[in-house]
Design an enzyme around this catalytic site. Sequence first.
Site, PDB file in Angstrom:
ATOM      1  N   GLY A  64       0.838  -1.172  -0.036  1.00 56.15           N
ATOM      2  CA  GLY A  64       0.127  -0.118  -0.098  1.00 56.15           C
ATOM      3  C   GLY A  64       0.908   1.395  -0.077  1.00 56.15           C
ATOM      4  O   GLY A  64       1.203   1.636  -0.936  1.00 56.15           O
ATOM      5  N   SER A  94       5.289  -5.537  -2.920  1.00 59.50           N
ATOM      6  CA  SER A  94       4.864  -3.959  -3.212  1.00 59.50           C
ATOM      7  C   SER A  94       5.522  -3.390  -2.108  1.00 59.50           C
ATOM      8  O   SER A  94       6.866  -3.312  -1.678  1.00 59.50           O
ATOM      9  CB  SER A  94       3.481  -3.842  -3.609  1.00 59.50           C
ATOM     10  OG  SER A  94       3.286  -2.588  -3.739  1.00 59.50           O
ATOM     11  N   TYR A  95       4.786  -2.370  -1.268  1.00 62.59           N
ATOM     12  CA  TYR A  95       5.213  -1.579  -0.138  1.00 62.59           C
ATOM     13  C   TYR A  95       5.689  -2.655   1.181  1.00 62.59           C
ATOM     14  O   TYR A  95       6.401  -2.244   1.750  1.00 62.59           O
ATOM     15  CB  TYR A  95       4.190  -0.518   0.278  1.00 62.59           C
ATOM     16  CG  TYR A  95       4.993   0.370   1.112  1.00 62.59           C
ATOM     17  CD1 TYR A  95       5.790   1.224   0.624  1.00 62.59           C
ATOM     18  CD2 TYR A  95       4.831   0.258   2.662  1.00 62.59           C
ATOM     19  CE1 TYR A  95       6.604   2.166   1.478  1.00 62.59           C
ATOM     20  CE2 TYR A  95       5.537   1.360   3.359  1.00 62.59           C
ATOM     21  CZ  TYR A  95       6.494   2.051   2.898  1.00 62.59           C
ATOM     22  OH  TYR A  95       7.184   3.107   3.536  1.00 62.59           O
ATOM     23  N   ASP A 114       4.970  -5.660 -14.698  1.00 60.15           N
ATOM     24  CA  ASP A 114       4.619  -4.804 -13.801  1.00 60.15           C
ATOM     25  C   ASP A 114       5.230  -3.360 -13.984  1.00 60.15           C
ATOM     26  O   ASP A 114       6.408  -3.497 -14.102  1.00 60.15           O
ATOM     27  CB  ASP A 114       4.976  -4.975 -12.331  1.00 60.15           C
ATOM     28  CG  ASP A 114       4.538  -3.963 -11.269  1.00 60.15           C
ATOM     29  OD1 ASP A 114       3.756  -3.115 -11.472  1.00 60.15           O
ATOM     30  OD2 ASP A 114       5.215  -4.076 -10.193  1.00 60.15           O
ATOM     31  N   HIS A 154       2.240  -7.087 -11.372  1.00 56.78           N
ATOM     32  CA  HIS A 154       2.630  -6.648  -9.930  1.00 56.78           C
ATOM     33  C   HIS A 154       2.041  -7.696  -8.715  1.00 56.78           C
ATOM     34  O   HIS A 154       3.180  -7.922  -8.018  1.00 56.78           O
ATOM     35  CB  HIS A 154       1.825  -5.351  -9.431  1.00 56.78           C
ATOM     36  CG  HIS A 154       2.320  -4.607  -8.404  1.00 56.78           C
ATOM     37  ND1 HIS A 154       3.355  -3.981  -8.076  1.00 56.78           N
ATOM     38  CD2 HIS A 154       1.540  -4.409  -7.286  1.00 56.78           C
ATOM     39  CE1 HIS A 154       3.815  -3.597  -7.007  1.00 56.78           C
ATOM     40  NE2 HIS A 154       2.434  -3.821  -6.278  1.00 56.78           N
TER      41      HIS A 154
END
Length: 444
Positions: A62, A158-159, A361, A413
């Site tokens: 996020g 991701s984050y 991605d 992603h």
Amino acid sequence: VEPSGHAADRIARLPGQPAVDFDMYSGYITVDEGAGRSLFYLLQEAPEDAQPAPLVLWLNGGPGCSSVAYGASEELGAFRVKPRGAGLVLNEYRWNKVANVLFLDSPAGVGFSYTNTSSDIYTSGDNRTAHDSYAFLAKWFERFPHYKYRDFYIAGESYAGHYVPELSQLVHRSKNPVINLKGFMVGNGLIDDYHDYVGTFEFWWNHGIVSDDTYRRLKEACLHDSFIHPSPACDAATDVATAEQGNIDMYSLYTPVCNITSSSSSSSSSLSQQRRSRGRYPWLTGSYDPCTERYSTAYYNRRDVQMALHANVTGAMNYTWATCSDTINTHWHDAPRSMLPIYRELIAAGLRIWVFSGDTDAVVPLTATRYSIGALGLPTTTSWYPWYDDQEVGGWSQVYKGLTLVSVRGAGHEVPLHRPRQALVLFQYFLQGKPMPGQTKNAT
């Protein structure tokens, strides 16, 4: 009152769930009594005949996105959600075939995790998230004592490129004998702001989705900024890039966007609107969606589903369950610019570290990851080679001393969403600590 033991957390059956040969548990663990912060987890165990299997904690990013929404419901979890949230379908390539998979919604305010201190959702950052997650683990092992000393891994995307190494570092330094951390794995993750920017902009230009001028402008405006707190000049440059990119799915360049129209901006089919609604650093948040996200939103807002999950028990969540919290996302505080020092520390500690990347991605692209990992300057033990799944190239891999890098061909992603079979192969090789399989000798 915290239930005594894990039995109270057992899920009898989720609405619309097919019959399965494994157990599931879900519930809350209070991580800060004073503030009233409580984190929600979902455990999908491996079947009896695969036990004792390792325990793997999965974290989505996020910042502000739910691991239950993404990891569990559209990626590696046991089920996928049917359209309109009508029920669940078994995921043939679920990761709990080979491991006990624990999904955690963090920080508090994400998914079903909550806080009784409303200011918390405006003050989240990397440090508190890591410490709360560590507190969660320590208490979770008390509730599930049979998992103490079990081989344990932390994984995410991701984050969670921040969350995973940060939490791994806390666990490693805690020397808590109960938590037998063996390694971690990060997919399409943020690793080092400078190198990630360089690689992301290069990928955009290389794939023909921004102009020469904008490519130059992005490099001038952003390269020395923080990924999470970009300058106004960098913001302006990325706005121009977004306009040039048009209505494509940046999380998966070559797949269609969802065209279900909906009144809310976050599900609008206009991508620039969609990205604006996801906060100031547009390419980090949310997720791939031709519509899978909508199905989860419908499903997890069903009261019968919440009851079955022991979630929102009191009905105190007087807001709609959402895949991501925009509030947490736009008010994120501390975010170190580089994870490389943590990588160095944990490589030296001998942990198994794998980094993987779906190569379509454009949000945290393979190019970014290659630059960031390259900056570690590790010696190579096996140079870049194609790995195979069923005699087809599944991607490429390079083995360094202390770290393995794997690309997944044609995945966006969320690798397990786009290439579920290859993702499970990757996960199995990671757990075995074996390099990805090259071409078999007897193949024609």
